[in-house]
Design a protein around this motif. Structure first.
Motif, PDB file in Angstrom:
ATOM      1  N   ASP A 109       0.817  -1.219   0.000  1.00  0.00           N
ATOM      2  CA  ASP A 109       0.000   0.000   0.000  1.00  0.00           C
ATOM      3  C   ASP A 109       0.850   1.270   0.000  1.00  0.00           C
ATOM      4  O   ASP A 109       0.514   2.265   0.653  1.00  0.00           O
ATOM      5  N   GLY A 110       1.964   1.238  -0.728  1.00  0.00           N
ATOM      6  CA  GLY A 110       2.815   2.415  -0.826  1.00  0.00           C
ATOM      7  C   GLY A 110       3.739   2.627   0.349  1.00  0.00           C
ATOM      8  O   GLY A 110       4.447   3.643   0.398  1.00  0.00           O
ATOM      9  N   ARG A 111       3.758   1.693   1.308  1.00  0.00           N
ATOM     10  CA  ARG A 111       4.687   1.768   2.438  1.00  0.00           C
ATOM     11  C   ARG A 111       5.712   0.647   2.308  1.00  0.00           C
ATOM     12  O   ARG A 111       5.425  -0.392   1.713  1.00  0.00           O
ATOM     13  N   PHE A 112       6.884   0.857   2.893  1.00  0.00           N
ATOM     14  CA  PHE A 112       7.987  -0.066   2.698  1.00  0.00           C
ATOM     15  C   PHE A 112       8.565  -0.519   4.031  1.00  0.00           C
ATOM     16  O   PHE A 112       8.463   0.177   5.047  1.00  0.00           O
ATOM     17  N   ALA A 113       9.192  -1.682   3.990  1.00  0.00           N
ATOM     18  CA  ALA A 113       9.931  -2.187   5.140  1.00  0.00           C
ATOM     19  C   ALA A 113      11.122  -2.983   4.646  1.00  0.00           C
ATOM     20  O   ALA A 113      11.057  -3.660   3.611  1.00  0.00           O
ATOM     21  N   LEU A 114      12.214  -2.899   5.390  1.00  0.00           N
ATOM     22  CA  LEU A 114      13.354  -3.777   5.186  1.00  0.00           C
ATOM     23  C   LEU A 114      13.191  -4.947   6.144  1.00  0.00           C
ATOM     24  O   LEU A 114      13.166  -4.758   7.369  1.00  0.00           O
TER      25      LEU A 114
ATOM     26  N   ARG B  75       5.657   6.229  -4.182  1.00  0.00           N
ATOM     27  CA  ARG B  75       5.036   4.904  -4.105  1.00  0.00           C
ATOM     28  C   ARG B  75       5.887   3.837  -4.790  1.00  0.00           C
ATOM     29  O   ARG B  75       5.683   2.647  -4.555  1.00  0.00           O
ATOM     30  N   ASP B  76       6.842   4.256  -5.609  1.00  0.00           N
ATOM     31  CA  ASP B  76       7.737   3.286  -6.240  1.00  0.00           C
ATOM     32  C   ASP B  76       9.151   3.374  -5.677  1.00  0.00           C
ATOM     33  O   ASP B  76      10.095   2.863  -6.268  1.00  0.00           O
ATOM     34  N   ASN B  77       9.306   4.009  -4.512  1.00  0.00           N
ATOM     35  CA  ASN B  77      10.645   4.175  -3.953  1.00  0.00           C
ATOM     36  C   ASN B  77      10.575   4.295  -2.440  1.00  0.00           C
ATOM     37  O   ASN B  77       9.888   5.166  -1.900  1.00  0.00           O
ATOM     38  N   ALA B  78      11.282   3.413  -1.759  1.00  0.00           N
ATOM     39  CA  ALA B  78      11.302   3.449  -0.294  1.00  0.00           C
ATOM     40  C   ALA B  78      12.022   4.699   0.202  1.00  0.00           C
ATOM     41  O   ALA B  78      13.030   5.118  -0.365  1.00  0.00           O
ATOM     42  N   MET B  79      11.486   5.286   1.286  1.00  0.00           N
ATOM     43  CA  MET B  79      12.134   6.439   1.899  1.00  0.00           C
ATOM     44  C   MET B  79      13.311   5.954   2.731  1.00  0.00           C
ATOM     45  O   MET B  79      13.147   5.179   3.659  1.00  0.00           O
ATOM     46  N   TRP B  80      14.506   6.438   2.382  1.00  0.00           N
ATOM     47  CA  TRP B  80      15.739   5.980   3.012  1.00  0.00           C
ATOM     48  C   TRP B  80      16.756   7.111   2.913  1.00  0.00           C
ATOM     49  O   TRP B  80      16.998   7.649   1.828  1.00  0.00           O
ATOM     50  N   VAL B  81      17.306   7.525   4.052  1.00  0.00           N
ATOM     51  CA  VAL B  81      18.290   8.600   4.090  1.00  0.00           C
ATOM     52  C   VAL B  81      19.647   7.962   4.387  1.00  0.00           C
ATOM     53  O   VAL B  81      20.012   7.765   5.543  1.00  0.00           O
TER      54      VAL B  81
ATOM     55  N   GLY C 259       8.442  10.140  10.122  1.00  0.00           N
ATOM     56  CA  GLY C 259       7.094  10.536   9.743  1.00  0.00           C
ATOM     57  C   GLY C 259       6.811  10.352   8.268  1.00  0.00           C
ATOM     58  O   GLY C 259       5.643  10.269   7.860  1.00  0.00           O
ATOM     59  N   HIS C 260       7.865  10.287   7.454  1.00  0.00           N
ATOM     60  CA  HIS C 260       7.717  10.010   6.021  1.00  0.00           C
ATOM     61  C   HIS C 260       7.832   8.526   5.714  1.00  0.00           C
ATOM     62  O   HIS C 260       7.904   8.136   4.540  1.00  0.00           O
ATOM     63  N   GLY C 261       7.870   7.687   6.747  1.00  0.00           N
ATOM     64  CA  GLY C 261       7.907   6.250   6.527  1.00  0.00           C
ATOM     65  C   GLY C 261       9.279   5.686   6.254  1.00  0.00           C
ATOM     66  O   GLY C 261       9.404   4.598   5.676  1.00  0.00           O
ATOM     67  N   ALA C 262      10.341   6.373   6.664  1.00  0.00           N
ATOM     68  CA  ALA C 262      11.694   5.937   6.339  1.00  0.00           C
ATOM     69  C   ALA C 262      12.008   4.567   6.931  1.00  0.00           C
ATOM     70  O   ALA C 262      11.617   4.252   8.052  1.00  0.00           O
ATOM     71  N   ILE C 263      12.753   3.774   6.148  1.00  0.00           N
ATOM     72  CA  ILE C 263      13.234   2.483   6.650  1.00  0.00           C
ATOM     73  C   ILE C 263      14.547   2.651   7.402  1.00  0.00           C
ATOM     74  O   ILE C 263      15.017   1.698   8.037  1.00  0.00           O
TER      75      ILE C 263
END
Length: 548
Positions: free
Chosen positions: A55-60, A350-356, A374-378
């Motif tokens: 659903d547009g959210r990501f997890a490692l 939605r096609d890219n995980a948030m990761w800094v 808050g932006h859903g970063a992994i």
């Protein structure tokens, strides 16, 4: 460290980034076999690290469960066995669970086809000894838009390993992404690296991610003007790219107009890296990503930032080309809250995980970790995290990053899972905005920054403007709350005058091995005027709400 673009022009005109329709749940690290990426070759083995989307959210996923990277990237020249003793003390002081460390092509392949994995073995072994996971950074063809980490035998053989040619017909200090010999050499080396990682780590999974190259692209020219590259530039844009972008066929100039040079560079670099990553994944298909030296349309590609990199206005080309790259993460050195959030918005697609993968290590960057969450970063990883003297001395460490990781480290798995499920919200203090309200459906939470706030006193903000709070809605009437220099007050979202909020129970405690352990109940001064979280020694509470 890099020279940062001026804040006045950075991201002032972000193009609206396209969205990609995704399956409800897919394993991103196991791409279509036709693109050269096999699935886990041994289903009976413990599950490999992998990136998943729902659903547009990501997890490692690590050992099958969401994992939050509380990272620290060491300095560029700190991944040598002689220097590693100066790495671990700072990472432990900042409560990191993951270290990002380079692998140097020039060290690993001192002669063509001869590989030395001494540095890699030291990183893996010592990460295990210090109970940390590891992200390997492949310093191969590119490092900060240059070719400084390629082996000496390539640097001295310009005829066989061509460099890019600038507009004036001069070679520059960057390997050409359009030369097959360069690609073949990088593929061979990266394949050897991934084969070795599989051999030493396929059971323990110390290594979670691999960064393919570093801030790729070219400083010194907008694109390659060599004869082989010019022939490609004058020819048609590849059909797959034209279709993916919804454009009409034609040459690069016909399709992209004034952006033709940079677009050609972006495709050339992304295609090159895609093939490197594909080759590596045939040996060991860990999740792979690229990082980005940021730039904007108000700047000159090839001068102010590496031309060909996955900057925001080139991100669509990269996503349509680099299929073996699982995510693209921005390196953010912008100490401006609005612009920092613009970057998070641009890459949290939605096609890219948030990761800094890389950001500032100073205290002024500590609060941005909460924005990233808050932006859903992994994950999140400040740069320069060692005590070699380049960024920190023997007794120094990043105070706010350490506070953040110490607070969330004991429940990093729970934080990752809640973020994947969309249950987590954060509030971050901004100068002149001492309070904010978060919406949780039936309930709202007002977060005021700066303490003390006893009685009916209003929030006035903290002295350093670095208050921050995190709230998780575990169930409709159950919340987990924590933060720094903040007071949190709950109220009904739709008060009708007949019902009033009440705390049924407020438990202070911590997570141990995935289980909540209560230490005491809060009441009286601790709950009469909201839940207060001090600057030092922030606590974690579970809150059960009701009405009367």
């Amino acid at each position: 460290m890099k020279k940062m673009p001026s804040l006045a022009c950075l991201f002032s005109s972000f193009a609206l980034l396209g969205l990609m329709v995704l399956l409800p749940y897919r394993i991103l690290a196991q791409k279509d076999a036709a693109r050269g990426t096999p699935v886990n070759p041994d289903p009976a083995a413990s599950p490999m690290p992998r990136l998943v989307e729902k659903d547009g959210r990501f997890a490692l996923l690590v050992e099958g469960k969401p994992y939050m990277v509380l990272g620290g990237q060491i300095n560029n020249s700190s991944a040598w066995p002689a220097t590693l003793p100066e790495v671990w003390p700072l990472l432990e002081k900042m409560h990191a669970n993951t270290v990002e460390a380079p692998v140097y092509w020039e060290q690993m392949e001192p002669r063509p086809g001869t590989f030395d994995f001494t540095n890699v073995d030291a990183l893996v072994m010592q990460a295990r000894q210090h109970h940390m996971h590891l992200v390997l950074l492949w310093f191969g063809t590119w490092k900060n838009g240059k070719m400084h980490y390629v082996p000496e035998w390539m640097k001295t053989d310009i005829m066989h390993y061509p460099r890019m040619i600038n507009e004036r017909g001069e070679p520059i200090d960057v390997l050409s992404p359009n030369a097959p010999a360069n690609l073949e050499a990088d593929q061979r080396a990266f394949t050897a690296l991934m084969r070795h990682v599989r051999e030493i780590d396929s059971e323990q999974h110390t290594v979670l991610l691999v960064q393919v190259e570093n801030e790729s692209g070219s400083i010194g020219a907008v694109r390659d003007f060599s004869s082989i590259a010019q022939k490609q530039f004058d020819g048609p844009v590849p059909t797959d790219l034209v279709k993916a972008l919804g454009k009409r066929p034609g040459t690069w100039k016909e399709v992209f107009g004034p952006d033709a040079d940079e677009s050609f560079a972006a495709y050339s670099v992304a295609h090159y890296i895609d093939q490197v990553a594909q080759a590596g994944k045939t040996q060991y298909p860990l999740p792979m990503y690229c990082n980005v030296w940021l730039g904007s349309r108000q700047q000159v590609p090839g001068i102010h930032y590496p031309s060909g990199g996955a900057v925001p206005h080139m991100l669509d080309i990269w996503k349509a080309t680099a299929h073996a790259i699982d995510m693209i993460g921005p390196d953010i050195y912008i100490d401006d809250s609005q612009m920092y959030r613009q970057v998070l918005d641009a890459y949290g697609r939605r096609d890219n995980a948030m990761w800094v993968p890389e950001t500032g290590g100073g205290d002024d960057y500590g609060r941005y970790f909460f924005y990233a969450l808050g932006h859903g970063a992994i994950g999140f990883s400040p740069f320069g995290m060692d005590q070699t003297g380049w960024t920190y001395g023997p007794e120094e460490y990043p105070r706010l990053h350490s506070q953040n990781y110490a607070l969330l480290g004991p429940m990093d798995r729970e934080i990752a899972a809640w973020n994947f499920e969309g249950k987590l919200k954060t509030a971050v203090e901004e100068p002149g905005q001492p309070s904010t309200t978060l919406d949780f459906g039936k309930w709202k939470a007002t977060v005021g920054f700066g303490l003390p706030q006893w009685g009916e006193a209003r929030a006035t903000g903290s002295k350093e403007h670095d208050g921050r709070a995190l709230i998780v809605q575990i169930a409709e009437d159950e919340f987990l709350v924590t933060g720094f220099d903040a007071r949190v007050q709950f109220q009904l979202a739709d008060p009708n005058g007949r019902e009033h909020m009440q705390f049924l129970r407020v438990e202070e405690g911590r997570y141990e091995d995935g289980q909540w352990k209560m230490s005491r109940l809060w009441n009286g001064d601790q709950t009469d005027y909201g839940l207060n979280f001090s600057r030092q020694g922030a606590r974690v509470v579970r809150v059960f709400l009701g009405t009367y």
